[in-house]
Design an enzyme around this catalytic site. Structure first.
Site, PDB file in Angstrom:
ATOM      1  N   PRO A 113      -4.012   7.217 -13.267  1.00 46.11           N
ATOM      2  CA  PRO A 113      -2.704   6.600 -13.528  1.00 46.11           C
ATOM      3  C   PRO A 113      -2.460   5.431 -12.580  1.00 46.11           C
ATOM      4  CG  PRO A 113      -2.521   8.978 -13.557  1.00 46.11           C
ATOM      5  CD  PRO A 113      -3.901   8.671 -13.061  1.00 46.11           C
ATOM      6  N   ARG A 114      -1.945   4.336 -13.120  1.00 49.16           N
ATOM      7  CA  ARG A 114      -1.826   3.102 -12.360  1.00 49.16           C
ATOM      8  C   ARG A 114      -0.556   3.068 -11.519  1.00 49.16           C
ATOM      9  NH1 ARG A 114      -4.675  -1.362 -13.732  1.00 49.16           N
ATOM     10  NH2 ARG A 114      -2.879  -2.708 -13.335  1.00 49.16           N
ATOM     11  N   GLY A 117       0.150   5.581  -6.537  1.00 48.20           N
ATOM     12  CA  GLY A 117      -0.332   6.088  -5.267  1.00 48.20           C
ATOM     13  C   GLY A 117      -1.484   7.059  -5.348  1.00 48.20           C
ATOM     14  N   GLY A 120      -6.119   4.113  -7.431  1.00 49.49           N
ATOM     15  CA  GLY A 120      -6.882   3.680  -8.594  1.00 49.49           C
ATOM     16  C   GLY A 120      -7.690   2.418  -8.362  1.00 49.49           C
ATOM     17  N   SER A 121      -7.114   1.443  -7.658  1.00 53.49           N
ATOM     18  CA  SER A 121      -7.831   0.186  -7.407  1.00 53.49           C
ATOM     19  C   SER A 121      -9.047   0.415  -6.509  1.00 53.49           C
ATOM     20  CB  SER A 121      -6.902  -0.845  -6.757  1.00 53.49           C
ATOM     21  OG  SER A 121      -5.868  -1.229  -7.641  1.00 53.49           O
ATOM     22  N   SER A 122      -8.839   1.155  -5.417  1.00 51.66           N
ATOM     23  CA  SER A 122      -9.958   1.381  -4.504  1.00 51.66           C
ATOM     24  C   SER A 122     -11.046   2.232  -5.147  1.00 51.66           C
ATOM     25  CB  SER A 122      -9.471   2.031  -3.202  1.00 51.66           C
ATOM     26  OG  SER A 122      -8.879   3.284  -3.445  1.00 51.66           O
ATOM     27  N   ALA A 123     -10.687   3.067  -6.125  1.00 52.63           N
ATOM     28  CA  ALA A 123     -11.701   3.851  -6.832  1.00 52.63           C
ATOM     29  C   ALA A 123     -12.638   2.937  -7.618  1.00 52.63           C
ATOM     30  CB  ALA A 123     -11.044   4.868  -7.760  1.00 52.63           C
ATOM     31  N   ASP A 168      -7.857   6.048   1.829  1.00 51.48           N
ATOM     32  CA  ASP A 168      -8.287   6.201   0.444  1.00 51.48           C
ATOM     33  C   ASP A 168      -9.780   5.933   0.305  1.00 51.48           C
ATOM     34  OD1 ASP A 168      -5.587   6.382   0.301  1.00 51.48           O
ATOM     35  OD2 ASP A 168      -5.298   4.646  -1.009  1.00 51.48           O
TER      36      ASP A 168
END
Length: 312
Positions: A113-114, A117, A120-123, A168
């Protein structure tokens, strides 16, 4: 022709956050419910492909554009692939690593889910770095595991102006359950903290709730960071307390003392609420916390807001 897929999972901050950007300590775990994947295929040119859903250029109507922007924001994952490849190449040049003469096509997908928190971006970035390391044969001696989170963070902070900390990226690089100490002396002397992998079976049952409303989690930190830099006594004291919660939480996990762990999670959120204020925390976030506590669960943000982890 080489072809494979790499994966990085969503992250829950169990204790300590947001002190990871303030030389504090945290405990976080990667969860397999949500993940980002990067598929790499050897190709004639180096290609980063846009995602058909998350990087749209055409819309059925202006209303469809509006709904997409509200749901997913204005930036998809394509910029993450491009920035990751750039920083990976820079790292190799800086360390005199000669890359083989070959190219690939990168494609990403995600169900994280965007903007709530869950990292998602770092994944996506972590999965991209994993793919490039494998494709170009970069080993742990050339790019040590302890430095991989730093590379991921540099993509976000230096290339994309995304405010973030190491937590993260450490959790997603190592996977599982990780205790992290971001002691200032360690970071300044060697560039990384002390990372201890814990047995995930130590965790009690955890539940996750999140909002169906996008939120730029980086904005949550802005005012607090400035106050911390200026030596604000309340913020400095709070960051020390978050670190203490983490130390106590590690002990509670090892002893399977879930009553203490639950109390620490509640205290972690309550302190965060006092430092940030209700206006920044947000009414919907407070409602999620309230629902969990009304049902006898301990609850806190899983990251910067928008999602709540709770334990019974």
């Amino acid at each position: 022709m080489m072809s494979f897929t790499t994966t990085a999972y969503a992250r829950i901050g169990l204790l300590g956050n947001p002190s990871d950007g303030y030389y504090g300590k945290t405990i976080a775990c990667a969860i397999r419910n949500f993940a980002a994947t990067v598929t790499l295929e050897e190709s004639e040119c180096f290609v980063c492909e846009p995602h058909p859903e998350f990087d749209p250029r055409e819309f059925a109507s202006i209303d469809a554009l509006h709904d997409s922007a509200v749901r997913d924001g204005y930036y998809g994952g394509l910029r993450l692939l491009l920035a990751s490849a750039k920083k990976f190449a820079e790292y190799c040049r800086r360390h005199d690593i000669t890359l083989p003469t070959r190219n690939c096509t990168l494609r990403y997908d995600t169900n994280i889910p965007r903007q709530v928190g869950l990292a998602g971006s770092s994944a996506i970035i972590t999965a991209t770095i994993k793919a490039l390391r494998t494709f170009y044969g970069i080993n742990d001696e050339q790019l040590p595991k302890v430095l991989q989170p730093n590379l991921v963070l540099s993509v976000e902070e230096e290339e994309l102006d995304i405010r973030a900390g190491l937590q993260d990226r450490v959790a997603q690089t190592y996977g599982g359950l990780v205790y992290m100490d971001f002691d200032r002396k360690l970071l300044e002397s060697r560039g990384y903290g002390e990372y201890e992998e814990l047995d995930p079976s130590l965790l009690p049952p955890l539940f996750l709730a999140y909002l169906d409303e996008p939120k730029d989690s980086g904005k949550t930190h802005s005012n607090v960071r400035e106050r911390w830099k200026s030596g604000d006594a309340d913020v400095v004291s709070a960051m020390r307390a978050f670190a203490e919660f983490t130390t106590d939480g590690r002990r509670a996990l090892l002893e399977r003392d879930y009553t203490t762990l639950a109390d620490l999670m509640d205290r972690n959120f309550d302190l965060r609420r006092r430092i940030f204020g209700d206006a920044v925390i947000g009414a919907h976030n407070l409602e999620m916390i309230g629902i969990a506590r009304d049902h006898g669960a301990a609850a806190k943000f899983s990251g910067s807001g928008g999602a709540v982890a709770f334990a019974t």
